[in-house]
Design a protein around this motif. Structure first.
Motif, mmCIF file in Angstrom:
data_model
loop_
_atom_site.group_PDB
_atom_site.id
_atom_site.type_symbol
_atom_site.label_atom_id
_atom_site.label_comp_id
_atom_site.label_asym_id
_atom_site.label_seq_id
_atom_site.Cartn_x
_atom_site.Cartn_y
_atom_site.Cartn_z
ATOM 1 N N THR A 45 65.816 -5.476 45.677
ATOM 2 C CA THR A 45 65.822 -4.085 45.204
ATOM 3 C C THR A 45 67.038 -3.337 45.726
ATOM 4 O OG1 THR A 45 63.412 -4.043 45.032
ATOM 5 C CG2 THR A 45 64.517 -1.908 45.230
ATOM 6 N N GLN A 46 67.335 -3.519 46.993
ATOM 7 C CA GLN A 46 68.495 -2.843 47.580
ATOM 8 C C GLN A 46 69.792 -3.274 46.894
ATOM 9 O OE1 GLN A 46 68.719 -2.863 51.885
ATOM 10 N NE2 GLN A 46 66.500 -2.955 52.015
ATOM 11 N N GLN A 47 69.918 -4.573 46.613
ATOM 12 C CA GLN A 47 71.144 -5.064 45.984
ATOM 13 C C GLN A 47 71.286 -4.551 44.559
ATOM 14 O OE1 GLN A 47 73.633 -6.886 47.590
ATOM 15 N NE2 GLN A 47 74.732 -6.234 45.753
ATOM 16 N N LEU A 48 70.195 -4.534 43.798
ATOM 17 C CA LEU A 48 70.266 -4.036 42.428
ATOM 18 C C LEU A 48 70.655 -2.550 42.423
ATOM 19 C CD1 LEU A 48 69.868 -4.840 39.453
ATOM 20 C CD2 LEU A 48 67.556 -3.914 39.640
ATOM 21 N N ALA A 49 70.075 -1.775 43.334
ATOM 22 C CA ALA A 49 70.417 -0.352 43.433
ATOM 23 C C ALA A 49 71.881 -0.177 43.823
ATOM 24 C CB ALA A 49 69.494 0.336 44.436
ATOM 25 N N LEU A 50 72.362 -1.009 44.741
ATOM 26 C CA LEU A 50 73.765 -0.950 45.143
ATOM 27 C C LEU A 50 74.671 -1.307 43.967
ATOM 28 C CD1 LEU A 50 75.883 -0.633 47.413
ATOM 29 C CD2 LEU A 50 75.596 -3.080 47.852
ATOM 30 N N ASP A 51 74.285 -2.315 43.203
ATOM 31 C CA ASP A 51 75.073 -2.694 42.023
ATOM 32 C C ASP A 51 75.157 -1.535 41.033
ATOM 33 O OD1 ASP A 51 75.354 -5.171 43.184
ATOM 34 O OD2 ASP A 51 74.155 -6.251 41.693
ATOM 35 N N GLY A 97 78.766 0.639 40.281
ATOM 36 C CA GLY A 97 79.298 0.416 38.944
ATOM 37 C C GLY A 97 79.387 -1.046 38.546
ATOM 38 N N GLU A 98 78.989 -1.955 39.439
ATOM 39 C CA GLU A 98 78.932 -3.373 39.052
ATOM 40 C C GLU A 98 78.019 -3.526 37.840
ATOM 41 O OE1 GLU A 98 80.417 -6.267 40.229
ATOM 42 O OE2 GLU A 98 81.683 -4.874 41.321
ATOM 43 N N LEU A 99 76.994 -2.709 37.804
ATOM 44 C CA LEU A 99 76.058 -2.650 36.689
ATOM 45 C C LEU A 99 76.171 -1.229 36.139
ATOM 46 C CD1 LEU A 99 73.938 -4.334 35.231
ATOM 47 C CD2 LEU A 99 72.290 -3.642 36.938
ATOM 48 N N ALA A 100 76.818 -1.085 35.001
ATOM 49 C CA ALA A 100 77.123 0.233 34.441
ATOM 50 C C ALA A 100 75.850 1.053 34.193
ATOM 51 C CB ALA A 100 77.894 0.061 33.144
ATOM 52 N N PHE A 144 68.744 4.183 45.468
ATOM 53 C CA PHE A 144 67.605 4.052 44.554
ATOM 54 C C PHE A 144 67.651 5.066 43.410
ATOM 55 C CE2 PHE A 144 65.412 2.457 48.535
ATOM 56 C CZ PHE A 144 65.660 1.136 48.221
ATOM 57 N N ARG A 145 68.341 6.163 43.615
ATOM 58 C CA ARG A 145 68.378 7.187 42.570
ATOM 59 C C ARG A 145 69.178 6.731 41.358
ATOM 60 N NH1 ARG A 145 71.803 12.211 43.053
ATOM 61 N NH2 ARG A 145 73.855 11.366 42.751
ATOM 62 N N TYR A 146 69.946 5.653 41.481
ATOM 63 C CA TYR A 146 70.757 5.153 40.373
ATOM 64 C C TYR A 146 69.999 4.160 39.487
ATOM 65 C CZ TYR A 146 74.594 7.378 42.802
ATOM 66 O OH TYR A 146 75.397 8.311 43.400
ATOM 67 N N LEU A 147 68.836 3.734 39.911
ATOM 68 C CA LEU A 147 68.068 2.765 39.132
ATOM 69 C C LEU A 147 67.529 3.399 37.853
ATOM 70 C CD1 LEU A 147 66.085 1.096 42.044
ATOM 71 C CD2 LEU A 147 67.961 0.077 40.737
ATOM 72 N N THR A 148 67.539 2.627 36.771
ATOM 73 C CA THR A 148 67.000 3.115 35.504
ATOM 74 C C THR A 148 65.498 2.853 35.478
ATOM 75 O OG1 THR A 148 67.257 0.999 34.358
ATOM 76 C CG2 THR A 148 69.170 2.497 34.352
ATOM 77 N N GLU A 149 64.823 3.449 34.506
ATOM 78 C CA GLU A 149 63.378 3.214 34.352
ATOM 79 C C GLU A 149 63.116 1.731 34.080
ATOM 80 O OE1 GLU A 149 60.847 5.262 35.074
ATOM 81 O OE2 GLU A 149 62.457 6.579 35.735
ATOM 82 N N LYS A 163 63.292 -0.187 37.256
ATOM 83 C CA LYS A 163 62.090 0.034 38.053
ATOM 84 C C LYS A 163 60.915 -0.795 37.551
ATOM 85 C CE LYS A 163 63.547 4.721 39.131
ATOM 86 N NZ LYS A 163 63.243 6.144 38.954
ATOM 87 N N GLU A 164 60.813 -0.944 36.225
ATOM 88 C CA GLU A 164 59.751 -1.788 35.658
ATOM 89 C C GLU A 164 59.940 -3.240 36.097
ATOM 90 O OE1 GLU A 164 59.131 -1.421 31.426
ATOM 91 O OE2 GLU A 164 59.672 0.699 31.527
ATOM 92 N N MET A 165 61.180 -3.724 36.004
ATOM 93 C CA MET A 165 61.460 -5.095 36.406
ATOM 94 C C MET A 165 61.171 -5.284 37.894
ATOM 95 S SD MET A 165 64.984 -7.289 36.569
ATOM 96 C CE MET A 165 65.593 -6.169 37.797
ATOM 97 N N LEU A 166 61.587 -4.326 38.712
ATOM 98 C CA LEU A 166 61.368 -4.424 40.154
ATOM 99 C C LEU A 166 59.882 -4.413 40.490
ATOM 100 C CD1 LEU A 166 64.248 -2.120 41.364
ATOM 101 C CD2 LEU A 166 64.081 -4.605 41.669
#
Length: 139
Positions: free
Chosen positions: A71-77, A81-84, A37-42, A45-48
């Motif tokens: 949420t878990q998958q987006l954070a993992l991505d 680095g799947e999502l830069a 979760f620490r890799y998620l951008t602001e 987080k708004e989208m989530l």
């Protein structure tokens, strides 16, 4: 003959020895480096918040239990680095990731695509409303 110590009848008794406490590490409020979760951008987080109802704080979610699979998958991505790091999530990205997950899950009993269902549709609607339904390619 029995000898008894000369102790007054109401004399206080010495306290029991206090057991020695083992030293423990202090509890830290910081989250683990392994927490995706620490890799998620602001923006993520708004989208989530819109798509899942979850409020993602630094490294945590706002409720007990596990975060949603989406949420878990987006954070993992993000973490893998799947999502830069500076790449915004787009509808194209989510659709492509969903198609790749479907392909991965073919023939696997019990597999559920985290990028599917009502949460996926709400995320796409949020991205569309914020002008991110198409890919953003930067050089």
């Amino acid at each position: 003959m029995r000898i008894t110590p000369n102790v007054p009848p109401n004399a206080p008794t010495p306290p029991a020895p206090i057991p020695r406490a083992e030293a423990t590490a202090p509890v830290r409020a910081a989250f683990s480096v392994l927490n995706d979760f620490r890799y998620l951008t602001e923006s993520d987080k708004e989208m989530l918040r819109y798509a899942t109802g979850e409020i993602v704080e630094p490294g945590l979610i706002d409720r007990r239990g596990e975060a949603s699979a989406f949420t878990q998958q987006l954070a993992l991505d993000r973490r893998t680095g799947e999502l830069a790091p500076h790449q915004e999530v787009s509808g194209v990205y989510l659709r492509n990731a969903a198609a790749a997950m479907e392909e991965f899950g073919k023939g696997r009993p019990g597999f559920t695509n985290p990028y599917s269902g009502p949460t996926f549709e709400r995320a796409l609607a949020w991205l569309d409303a914020h002008g991110r339904s198409r890919a953003d390619i930067r050089m």
